[in-house]
Design an enzyme around this catalytic site. Sequence first.
Site, short mmCIF file in Angstrom:
data_model
loop_
_atom_site.label_atom_id
_atom_site.label_comp_id
_atom_site.label_asym_id
_atom_site.label_seq_id
_atom_site.Cartn_x
_atom_site.Cartn_y
_atom_site.Cartn_z
CE LYS A 98 -2.51 -0.42 3.58
NZ LYS A 98 -3.68 -0.41 4.53
CG ASP A 169 -5.11 -8.47 -9.30
OD1 ASP A 169 -4.46 -7.53 -9.11
OD2 ASP A 169 -5.74 -9.32 -8.72
#
Length: 395
Positions: A98, A169
Amino acid sequence: MLGSLHGFKILDLSRVLAGPYCSMILGDLGAEVIKVEAPGGSDETRKWGPPFQNGVSAYYVCANRNKKSITVNLKEEEGKEIIYKLVAQSDVILHNFKTGTMERLGLDYNTLADINPRLVYCSITGFGETGPYKHLPGYDFIIQAMSGLMSITGNSLSGPQKLGVAITDVLTGLYACISIQAALLERSTSGMGQKIDLSLYDSAVSSLVNIASNFLMSGENPKRLGNTHANIVPYQSFKTKDGEMVIAVGNDHQFMRLCTVITQPHLAKDRRFATNPDRVENRETLIPILQKAFLQKNTAHWKQTCQDEGIPCGPIQSVNELISDPQLQSREMFIAAEHPTAGNIHMIGSPINLSRTGVQYKQHPPNPGEHTQEVLTSIGYSAEDIMNLLKRNVI
């Protein structure tokens, strides 16, 4: 034979799918890829299942061949020192933590670029490293929902649907490959590395292509059309006597031949159907006529007849049928490898075919830390050093 990317070293701190898929492609092309996980293994996909084969998950296998695995505790200073030494010898570092995590770990771009100015640093996050969503976690399902993909998938009765695979993805992994290779190519001129900031959200939105273009030009919100096409008719699935198939008529000449194949040549001369814009406007009238015709014979008949006439057509195959498809068999799209834990494992092969420097499958998807000692030895750690790091859970 050496792969196209032979000599390039990739340090892969990513997990799950987008990053590992990218690094697997780079590894298939000949790059040396070192996969970094926390001690014990921290790639969540190792536990995603069933199915498992002797404890090895099918999900993990799909995106992790052609890599070496080391385990390092990035929260320990000695662990970070290992990464710094590897960075000094690497061409690329890839991560999907993140936003802000690499900075907290002391592994941000500026720090690592000071160690190796030629380093290409690729960051994959859910929403990118700028903007109001930058701190939100990114999961494929959430991205499919927010990006508009689900709003155009399904039909008017089904409601919004996600695609059957984690497509955002996969797309982001492909964009990461393109970006990394572009940065390496530019580096050959400038001598400098650079940072790449990729997001699943951006990648998903880019995949809207003609659907987004339609909206930007017309201002009309796209509808869910199921297996039909917004701009082309007939370009959709049809039921046959024994199954389902897809017809993809791309021009008026193909439509004329299709009308002959179904023994209704007059349809091509009908003003309602003569051109593609006419057929799009009158699809509700045309499609039932075609559907009725296709129900008269089986899929194999229509496939052969349409292909003989140059009309794009194909059966809707299950994965089980796909595995035995002779075309894919001849293209070597299904491969096998020996794994030290799982035994003989089967994988999808690479679609990349290069005439001189083709892909190679040299390394099974590694167990956690399988190559820690080998890699650390290569950067100067002694056997005693490695044992001490192991005892303190640094590796």
